[in-house]
Design a protein around this motif. Structure first.
Motif, mmCIF file in Angstrom:
data_model
loop_
_atom_site.group_PDB
_atom_site.id
_atom_site.type_symbol
_atom_site.label_atom_id
_atom_site.label_comp_id
_atom_site.label_asym_id
_atom_site.label_seq_id
_atom_site.Cartn_x
_atom_site.Cartn_y
_atom_site.Cartn_z
ATOM 1 N N SER A 127 -20.771 -35.106 46.527
ATOM 2 C CA SER A 127 -20.352 -35.893 45.115
ATOM 3 C C SER A 127 -20.581 -35.027 44.418
ATOM 4 O O SER A 127 -21.157 -34.469 44.228
ATOM 5 C CB SER A 127 -21.855 -36.987 45.188
ATOM 6 O OG SER A 127 -22.217 -37.675 43.939
ATOM 7 N N THR A 129 -18.624 -35.051 40.228
ATOM 8 C CA THR A 129 -18.497 -36.238 38.947
ATOM 9 C C THR A 129 -16.594 -35.417 38.734
ATOM 10 O O THR A 129 -16.156 -36.383 37.924
ATOM 11 C CB THR A 129 -19.683 -35.486 37.938
ATOM 12 O OG1 THR A 129 -19.585 -34.536 37.209
ATOM 13 C CG2 THR A 129 -20.459 -36.201 37.869
ATOM 14 N N ARG A 162 -14.077 -34.628 42.815
ATOM 15 C CA ARG A 162 -13.176 -35.669 42.963
ATOM 16 C C ARG A 162 -11.682 -35.902 43.560
ATOM 17 O O ARG A 162 -11.053 -34.480 42.342
ATOM 18 C CB ARG A 162 -13.507 -36.701 42.238
ATOM 19 C CG ARG A 162 -14.528 -37.399 42.531
ATOM 20 C CD ARG A 162 -14.806 -38.821 41.813
ATOM 21 N NE ARG A 162 -15.199 -38.326 40.313
ATOM 22 C CZ ARG A 162 -14.682 -38.621 39.372
ATOM 23 N NH1 ARG A 162 -14.738 -40.534 39.552
ATOM 24 N NH2 ARG A 162 -15.480 -39.179 38.393
ATOM 25 N N GLY A 167 -11.392 -42.500 41.942
ATOM 26 C CA GLY A 167 -12.143 -42.557 43.194
ATOM 27 C C GLY A 167 -13.630 -42.571 43.182
ATOM 28 O O GLY A 167 -14.293 -42.001 42.068
ATOM 29 N N PRO A 168 -14.102 -43.187 44.383
ATOM 30 C CA PRO A 168 -15.709 -42.956 44.176
ATOM 31 C C PRO A 168 -16.263 -41.005 44.562
ATOM 32 O O PRO A 168 -15.880 -40.034 45.012
ATOM 33 C CB PRO A 168 -16.398 -43.320 45.446
ATOM 34 C CG PRO A 168 -14.849 -43.577 46.205
ATOM 35 C CD PRO A 168 -13.907 -43.272 45.869
ATOM 36 N N PRO A 169 -17.308 -40.906 44.154
ATOM 37 C CA PRO A 169 -18.037 -39.620 43.370
ATOM 38 C C PRO A 169 -17.905 -38.700 45.390
ATOM 39 O O PRO A 169 -17.365 -37.307 45.159
ATOM 40 C CB PRO A 169 -18.935 -39.644 43.181
ATOM 41 C CG PRO A 169 -19.328 -40.765 42.689
ATOM 42 C CD PRO A 169 -18.458 -41.635 43.531
ATOM 43 N N SER A 170 -17.830 -39.772 45.700
ATOM 44 C CA SER A 170 -18.151 -38.473 47.517
ATOM 45 C C SER A 170 -16.491 -38.686 48.221
ATOM 46 O O SER A 170 -16.528 -37.821 49.300
ATOM 47 C CB SER A 170 -18.646 -40.011 48.728
ATOM 48 O OG SER A 170 -18.061 -40.912 48.878
ATOM 49 N N ASP A 171 -15.365 -39.101 47.498
ATOM 50 C CA ASP A 171 -14.009 -38.953 47.912
ATOM 51 C C ASP A 171 -13.717 -37.474 47.281
ATOM 52 O O ASP A 171 -12.400 -37.337 46.457
ATOM 53 C CB ASP A 171 -13.166 -40.084 47.391
ATOM 54 C CG ASP A 171 -11.676 -39.595 48.356
ATOM 55 O OD1 ASP A 171 -11.324 -39.096 49.268
ATOM 56 O OD2 ASP A 171 -11.296 -40.694 47.773
#
Ligand SMILES: Cc1cc2nc3c(=O)[nH]c(=O)nc-3n(C[C@H](O)[C@H](O)[C@H](O)COP(=O)(O)OP(=O)(O)OC[C@H]3O[C@@H](n4cnc5c(N)ncnc54)[C@H](O)[C@@H]3O)c2cc1C
Length: 380
Positions: A127, A129, A162, A167-171
């Protein structure tokens, strides 16, 4: 004829001679790295055609183990650099930029750091930021790198971030940067219990480069196939090297003090030498598994769980064995000024269960560990 062991032993001797000074001053182990560089050990993992020596993971792990017993900070820096090179090797893509970088690493013996941890995420590697912005063939990136070992000394950094601010933190993606691409502003010093020579300070990183420097594979694949297994194997080798050297001091102390009459070794030390032998065998098996695994196997739950549990077991076992060495040496081990001192070893190895927290790993790995078949054959 490969002479990695001889070259590593010569570098380890220099690392050991400077280890106490490096620890005391919490400074980069420059003597050790001058020796490592002059013996051309930084690029050995690269294929011969790209200026390296096609060293196997097992050969690199052996060097980490040797250096671990000499100077834990030097060993950990060497291990972390090799993790970045392994990611570059497997996931670097076909762009000529990567080919030229590999040639440079070999020719100039460049040292690479890694930035996974950011200010908000702690040890959650999956994850981020911060985010990279890429357009018209260029990239721009700013990251609060909460912990980055030898950032100021490195010639380049593999940064995890990221894919985009939307995008989402996991991408996530991994971005390969060379020194001319970035600036580092130190935001906190590294004054820690152990691993003081890794100089794992906090930085504000600002970078610009070509968008080809974003590794083409998603970071999820880079992490599962390469970063996680190589890190856990090489870190484990470092920690076992620290524990082995502490136990060797305990063994010498027992001999010198007559505590282990008849055997030359105290019984506590003997038991812990046994534990370290078993953990060494576990690392050797993990190396064999890694080197033989197909890409599908590397991505499997079973493989990921095994590598995670290896890290947890070795880190805890190395702390326990090093602590046992201290108890066995008694005051001679507790003091910082005897040939049996193991205080530095213990402080250094205490980082092992925290370096990606074991509790975090166990919480994340419990689902996949449940899939491991403990009734399977012992040898397969
Ligand atoms: C010597 C050293 C060198 C390092 N070098 C680098 C580097 O070069 N680059 C880099 O990016 N990072 C580096 N790191 C950072 C490292 O990779 C981890 O990010 C860091 O150790 C985790 O820090 P944390 O304990 O604050 O974070 P967290 O993982 O957030 O853990 C905080 C606490 O919460 C607990 N916890 C977290 N999740 C769970 C859970 N799910 N269940 C139960 N408990 C949980 C943990 O056990 C821990 O007690 C380094 C760390 C060390 C020690």
């Amino acid at each position: 004829m490969r002479d990695f062991a001889d070259r590593a032993a010569a570098a380890a001797k220099i690392a050991a001679a400077n280890a106490d000074e490096v620890d005391k001053a919490a400074r980069f182990p420059r003597e050790a790295f001058a020796a490592i560089r002059s013996r051309r050990l930084l690029a050995i993992m690269l294929p011969s055609a790209e200026g390296g020596e096609s060293a196997t993971v097992g050969e690199i792990a052996e060097i980490c183990y040797l250096l671990g017993g000499a100077c834990a900070s030097s060993a950990m820096i060497f291990a972390m650099h090799q993790i970045q090179v392994a990611c570059l090797l497997r996931h670097g893509g076909d762009d000529t930029w990567y080919g030229e970088l590999k040639q440079r690493i070999a020719r100039e013996q460049l040292l690479f750091a890694g930035s996974t941890t950011d200010a908000a995420g702690g040890g959650d590697i999956r994850s981020s930021t911060s985010a990279v912005a890429a357009s018209a063939g260029q990239l721009e990136l700013s990251k609060e790198a909460a912990v980055m070992s030898y950032g100021a000394e490195a010639d380049g950094i593999l940064v995890v971030t990221r894919r985009s601010a939307e995008g989402p933190p996991s991408d996530q993606v991994a971005v390969m940067l060379v020194k001319s691409d970035y600036s580092l502003e130190k935001t906190a010093e590294w004054d820690a219990l152990g691993m003081r020579g890794t100089c794992s300070a906090s930085y504000q990183l600002r970078a610009r480069g070509g968008s080809c420097q974003i590794l083409p594979a998603p970071f999820a694949a880079v992490h599962q196939m390469t970063m996680l297994p190589i890190a856990h194997i090489l870190w484990s080798s470092v920690w076992l090297g620290i524990a082995a050297d502490a136990l060797e001091r305990a063994r010498r102390h027992a001999r010198a003090s007559g505590a282990g009459k008849g055997t030359g070794t105290g019984s506590r030390t003997t038991r812990d030498i046994g534990s370290i032998m078993i953990l060494r065998a576990a690392v050797a098996r993990a190396i064999e598994r890694y080197e033989r695994a197909s890409p599908q196997e590397l991505l499997s739950f079973g493989f990921q769980a095994e590598m995670n549990l290896l890290k947890v077991s070795v880190s805890d076992g190395a702390v326990q064995a090093t602590h046992a060495a201290l108890r066995s040496c008694g005051l001679a081990g507790y003091r910082n000024d005897t040939e049996f001192s193991v205080g530095r070893h213990l402080r250094d190895v205490c980082s092992a269960p925290l370096m990606i927290g074991n509790d975090r790993i166990l919480a994340g790995a419990s689902a996949s560990a449940a899939l491991l078949d403990l009734n399977a054959r012992l040898f397969k």
